[in-house]
Design a protein around this motif. Structure first.
Motif, PDB file in Angstrom:
ATOM      1  N   GLY A   1       1.176  -1.375   0.133  1.00  0.00           N
ATOM      2  CA  GLY A   1      -0.042   0.400   0.038  1.00  0.00           C
ATOM      3  C   GLY A   1       1.025   1.277   0.078  1.00  0.00           C
ATOM      4  N   THR A   2       1.978   1.185   0.636  1.00  0.00           N
ATOM      5  CA  THR A   2       2.677   2.374   0.528  1.00  0.00           C
ATOM      6  C   THR A   2       3.670   3.028  -0.232  1.00  0.00           C
ATOM      7  OG1 THR A   2       3.132   1.945   3.133  1.00  0.00           O
ATOM      8  CG2 THR A   2       4.329   3.643   2.449  1.00  0.00           C
ATOM      9  N   ALA A   3       4.093   1.569  -0.976  1.00  0.00           N
ATOM     10  CA  ALA A   3       4.628   1.820  -2.128  1.00  0.00           C
ATOM     11  C   ALA A   3       3.898   2.504  -3.972  1.00  0.00           C
ATOM     12  CB  ALA A   3       5.683   0.510  -2.770  1.00  0.00           C
ATOM     13  N   THR A   4       2.691   1.853  -3.134  1.00  0.00           N
ATOM     14  CA  THR A   4       1.502   2.068  -4.230  1.00  0.00           C
ATOM     15  C   THR A   4       0.821   3.513  -4.305  1.00  0.00           C
ATOM     16  OG1 THR A   4       0.756   0.169  -4.242  1.00  0.00           O
ATOM     17  CG2 THR A   4      -0.556   1.075  -5.365  1.00  0.00           C
ATOM     18  N   TRP A   5       0.992   3.513  -3.283  1.00  0.00           N
ATOM     19  CA  TRP A   5       0.052   5.279  -2.374  1.00  0.00           C
ATOM     20  C   TRP A   5       1.190   6.437  -3.441  1.00  0.00           C
ATOM     21  CZ3 TRP A   5      -3.795   7.240  -3.411  1.00  0.00           C
ATOM     22  CH2 TRP A   5      -4.263   8.555  -2.854  1.00  0.00           C
ATOM     23  N   GLU A   6       2.745   5.832  -3.081  1.00  0.00           N
ATOM     24  CA  GLU A   6       3.840   7.118  -3.486  1.00  0.00           C
ATOM     25  C   GLU A   6       3.628   6.996  -4.579  1.00  0.00           C
ATOM     26  OE1 GLU A   6       7.145   5.543  -1.491  1.00  0.00           O
ATOM     27  OE2 GLU A   6       6.587   6.043   0.636  1.00  0.00           O
ATOM     28  N   LEU A   7       3.606   5.830  -5.419  1.00  0.00           N
ATOM     29  CA  LEU A   7       3.686   5.846  -7.166  1.00  0.00           C
ATOM     30  C   LEU A   7       2.944   6.617  -7.595  1.00  0.00           C
ATOM     31  CD1 LEU A   7       5.059   4.981  -9.869  1.00  0.00           C
ATOM     32  CD2 LEU A   7       3.537   2.893  -9.464  1.00  0.00           C
ATOM     33  N   ILE A   8       1.195   6.806  -6.750  1.00  0.00           N
ATOM     34  CA  ILE A   8       0.368   7.807  -7.208  1.00  0.00           C
ATOM     35  C   ILE A   8       0.354   9.120  -7.028  1.00  0.00           C
ATOM     36  CG2 ILE A   8      -2.429   7.608  -7.064  1.00  0.00           C
ATOM     37  CD1 ILE A   8      -2.213   4.693  -6.365  1.00  0.00           C
ATOM     38  N   VAL A   9       0.972   9.060  -6.184  1.00  0.00           N
ATOM     39  CA  VAL A   9       0.630  10.514  -6.122  1.00  0.00           C
ATOM     40  C   VAL A   9       2.131  11.151  -6.437  1.00  0.00           C
ATOM     41  CG1 VAL A   9       1.492  12.352  -4.580  1.00  0.00           C
ATOM     42  CG2 VAL A   9       0.685  10.202  -3.394  1.00  0.00           C
ATOM     43  N   GLU A  10       3.240  10.113  -7.090  1.00  0.00           N
ATOM     44  CA  GLU A  10       4.079  10.898  -8.201  1.00  0.00           C
ATOM     45  C   GLU A  10       3.649  10.805  -9.612  1.00  0.00           C
ATOM     46  OE1 GLU A  10       8.680   9.884  -9.352  1.00  0.00           O
ATOM     47  OE2 GLU A  10       7.402   8.471  -7.610  1.00  0.00           O
ATOM     48  N   THR A  11       3.083  10.004  -9.439  1.00  0.00           N
ATOM     49  CA  THR A  11       2.266  10.052 -11.515  1.00  0.00           C
ATOM     50  C   THR A  11       1.206  11.180 -10.874  1.00  0.00           C
ATOM     51  OG1 THR A  11       2.451   7.819 -10.924  1.00  0.00           O
ATOM     52  CG2 THR A  11       0.778   8.983 -12.653  1.00  0.00           C
ATOM     53  N   GLY A  12       0.674  11.031 -10.282  1.00  0.00           N
ATOM     54  CA  GLY A  12      -0.493  12.618 -10.349  1.00  0.00           C
ATOM     55  C   GLY A  12       0.210  14.195 -10.780  1.00  0.00           C
ATOM     56  N   ASP A  13       1.429  14.231  -9.260  1.00  0.00           N
ATOM     57  CA  ASP A  13       1.940  15.153  -9.318  1.00  0.00           C
ATOM     58  C   ASP A  13       2.460  15.873 -10.741  1.00  0.00           C
ATOM     59  OD1 ASP A  13       1.473  15.861  -6.852  1.00  0.00           O
ATOM     60  OD2 ASP A  13       3.416  15.136  -5.888  1.00  0.00           O
ATOM     61  N   SER A  14       3.455  14.210 -11.609  1.00  0.00           N
ATOM     62  CA  SER A  14       4.016  14.666 -12.797  1.00  0.00           C
ATOM     63  C   SER A  14       3.116  15.273 -14.254  1.00  0.00           C
ATOM     64  CB  SER A  14       4.793  13.861 -13.086  1.00  0.00           C
ATOM     65  OG  SER A  14       4.033  12.404 -13.694  1.00  0.00           O
ATOM     66  N   GLN A  15       1.822  14.870 -13.950  1.00  0.00           N
ATOM     67  CA  GLN A  15       1.688  15.356 -14.940  1.00  0.00           C
ATOM     68  C   GLN A  15       0.712  16.396 -15.179  1.00  0.00           C
ATOM     69  OE1 GLN A  15      -0.345  12.413 -16.501  1.00  0.00           O
ATOM     70  NE2 GLN A  15       0.995  11.897 -14.851  1.00  0.00           N
ATOM     71  N   TYR A  16       1.924  17.468 -14.224  1.00  0.00           N
ATOM     72  CA  TYR A  16       2.140  18.983 -14.414  1.00  0.00           C
ATOM     73  C   TYR A  16       3.250  19.575 -14.247  1.00  0.00           C
ATOM     74  CZ  TYR A  16      -3.322  18.727 -12.718  1.00  0.00           C
ATOM     75  OH  TYR A  16      -4.702  18.357 -12.217  1.00  0.00           O
ATOM     76  N   SER A  17       4.105  18.208 -15.176  1.00  0.00           N
ATOM     77  CA  SER A  17       5.513  19.083 -14.986  1.00  0.00           C
ATOM     78  C   SER A  17       6.255  18.934 -17.215  1.00  0.00           C
ATOM     79  CB  SER A  17       6.494  18.461 -14.366  1.00  0.00           C
ATOM     80  OG  SER A  17       6.277  16.196 -15.063  1.00  0.00           O
ATOM     81  N   ALA A  18       7.050  18.925 -16.683  1.00  0.00           N
ATOM     82  CA  ALA A  18       7.332  18.376 -18.376  1.00  0.00           C
ATOM     83  C   ALA A  18       7.699  17.779 -18.893  1.00  0.00           C
ATOM     84  CB  ALA A  18       9.327  19.357 -19.021  1.00  0.00           C
ATOM     85  N   SER A  19       8.053  16.527 -17.756  1.00  0.00           N
ATOM     86  CA  SER A  19       7.902  14.768 -17.630  1.00  0.00           C
ATOM     87  C   SER A  19       7.525  14.078 -17.124  1.00  0.00           C
ATOM     88  CB  SER A  19       9.818  14.673 -18.184  1.00  0.00           C
ATOM     89  OG  SER A  19      10.700  15.690 -18.269  1.00  0.00           O
ATOM     90  N   PRO A  20       5.603  14.398 -17.622  1.00  0.00           N
ATOM     91  CA  PRO A  20       4.779  13.151 -17.446  1.00  0.00           C
ATOM     92  C   PRO A  20       4.609  11.662 -17.263  1.00  0.00           C
ATOM     93  CG  PRO A  20       3.491  14.434 -19.366  1.00  0.00           C
ATOM     94  CD  PRO A  20       5.347  15.354 -18.686  1.00  0.00           C
ATOM     95  N   ILE A  21       4.494  10.869 -16.031  1.00  0.00           N
ATOM     96  CA  ILE A  21       4.556   9.626 -16.103  1.00  0.00           C
ATOM     97  C   ILE A  21       3.525   9.139 -17.015  1.00  0.00           C
ATOM     98  CG2 ILE A  21       4.748   7.365 -14.988  1.00  0.00           C
ATOM     99  CD1 ILE A  21       5.582   8.692 -12.672  1.00  0.00           C
ATOM    100  N   GLY A  22       3.628   8.541 -18.644  1.00  0.00           N
ATOM    101  CA  GLY A  22       3.517   7.481 -18.732  1.00  0.00           C
ATOM    102  C   GLY A  22       2.166   6.476 -18.537  1.00  0.00           C
ATOM    103  N   THR A  23       1.142   6.032 -19.285  1.00  0.00           N
ATOM    104  CA  THR A  23       0.285   4.655 -18.720  1.00  0.00           C
ATOM    105  C   THR A  23       2.079   3.259 -19.024  1.00  0.00           C
ATOM    106  OG1 THR A  23      -1.668   5.717 -19.771  1.00  0.00           O
ATOM    107  CG2 THR A  23      -1.513   3.423 -19.383  1.00  0.00           C
ATOM    108  N   VAL A  24       1.744   2.993 -20.243  1.00  0.00           N
ATOM    109  CA  VAL A  24       2.934   2.008 -19.962  1.00  0.00           C
ATOM    110  C   VAL A  24       4.467   2.574 -18.662  1.00  0.00           C
ATOM    111  CG1 VAL A  24       5.104   0.684 -21.322  1.00  0.00           C
ATOM    112  CG2 VAL A  24       3.077   1.358 -22.459  1.00  0.00           C
ATOM    113  N   GLU A  25       5.189   3.923 -18.223  1.00  0.00           N
ATOM    114  CA  GLU A  25       6.120   3.786 -17.459  1.00  0.00           C
ATOM    115  C   GLU A  25       5.667   3.437 -16.118  1.00  0.00           C
ATOM    116  OE1 GLU A  25       8.511   6.989 -15.712  1.00  0.00           O
ATOM    117  OE2 GLU A  25       7.771   7.371 -17.949  1.00  0.00           O
TER     118      GLU A  25
END
Length: 298
Positions: A196-220
């Protein structure tokens, strides 16, 4: 057997039915009899070996009881009036025919914009059955198999691991595509344990990245998710989680298309679902319903 059939026809004839057809069924010693009685279609499945008769009633438009439909409308109005929902609509389609439609309430309470037939709603997790349909199209195309390991398409899921009593160990098996479809993959939406901890951290990071120059895509995202510990060995139990997101990544890898583009080409456009997408264009924003949360204050 013919005698029994004749007796059944005599009984049905006594019901003053409009029409009777009778023919052999695929199963041995079975008959299927179609009758029409009081403007309703019935199918009688007769199994002679066990002396069983199954009746299936196929309602037509006129068999929809108006008083029940009106009561449904009243309940919908009550829910709006009591503040349980801002607005809602209901559509009943049977045998390809529209039987009933009703709308009530507002798409925007403050501006008093009523909910209409063409109001656009957010699908949220009803995206999941659409994702499952997309996967089954690829199965139908012969491009994937439900028993394929997920790692065949997303290498991040190779050699998955779990935690047992705080100790890391191999998961025992890799998740397959059917584990994702049945949500028995070991994936979750987060929690307090190692998974749960590792999953949630990735979810948050992915969400935050959508507003950056390098958003995390679906496959990544899916490949990195596969490197997180699973909550349990795939197939062990059900858990509502990120399985459908990984399926979307598989669709992208196999089709070579962005997930949204695949849905549009293979599902939405062929079915005439012109208002279904991941984003609402500017010209349709006025039709998008607002989202409300019920609180203790109302």
């Amino acid at each position: 057997m013919n005698f029994i059939k004749l007796r059944l026809e005599n009984v049905i004839n006594s019901m003053n039915c409009d029409k009777i057809t009778c023919h052999s069924h695929d199963l041995k010693c079975d008959y299927v009899m179609k009758i029409r009685f009081k403007k309703c279609d019935y199918l009688l499945y007769i199994r002679f070996e066990k002396c069983e008769i199954f009746v299936y009633k196929n309602y037509e438009v006129h068999s929809m009881r108006k008083e029940k439909l009106l009561r449904m409308n009243e309940i919908m109005d009550e829910l709006v009036r009591d503040g349980e929902v801002a607005g809602m609509s209901a559509l009943i389609v049977q045998n390809g025919k529209e039987q009933h439609y009703y709308e009530t309430g507002y798409a925007d309470i403050v501006n008093r914009i009523p909910l209409k037939r063409d109001t656009i709603f957010r699908l949220y997790s009803m995206t999941k059955p659409i994702t499952a349909a997309a996967v089954m199209l690829l199965v139908e195309d012969g491009k994937i198999d439900l028993v394929d390991p997920v790692s065949n398409y997303l290498t991040g899921f190779k050699n998955p691991h779990i935690y047992v009593n705080g100790k890391k160990q191999p998961a025992g098996r890799e998740p397959a595509i059917y584990h994702l479809l049945s949500m028995t993959s070991g994936l979750t939406y987060g929690g307090d344990d190692e998974n749960g901890t590792a999953t949630w951290e990735l979810i948050v990071e992915t969400g935050d990245s959508q507003y950056s120059a390098s958003p995390i895509g679906t496959v990544e995202f899916a490949n990195r998710l596969g490197q997180c510990p699973l909550a349990f060995t795939p197939g062990e139990r059900f858990c509502y989680g990120l399985s459908a997101d990984v399926l979307a990544a598989i669709v992208e890898v196999v089709s070579g298309m962005r997930y949204g583009d695949f849905l549009k080409k293979r599902i939405f456009e062929p079915l005439g679902m012109t208002d279904t997408d991941f984003y609402v264009p500017a010209e349709k924003q006025s039709r998008l319903s607002l989202v409300y949360e019920k609180t203790d204050e109302g």
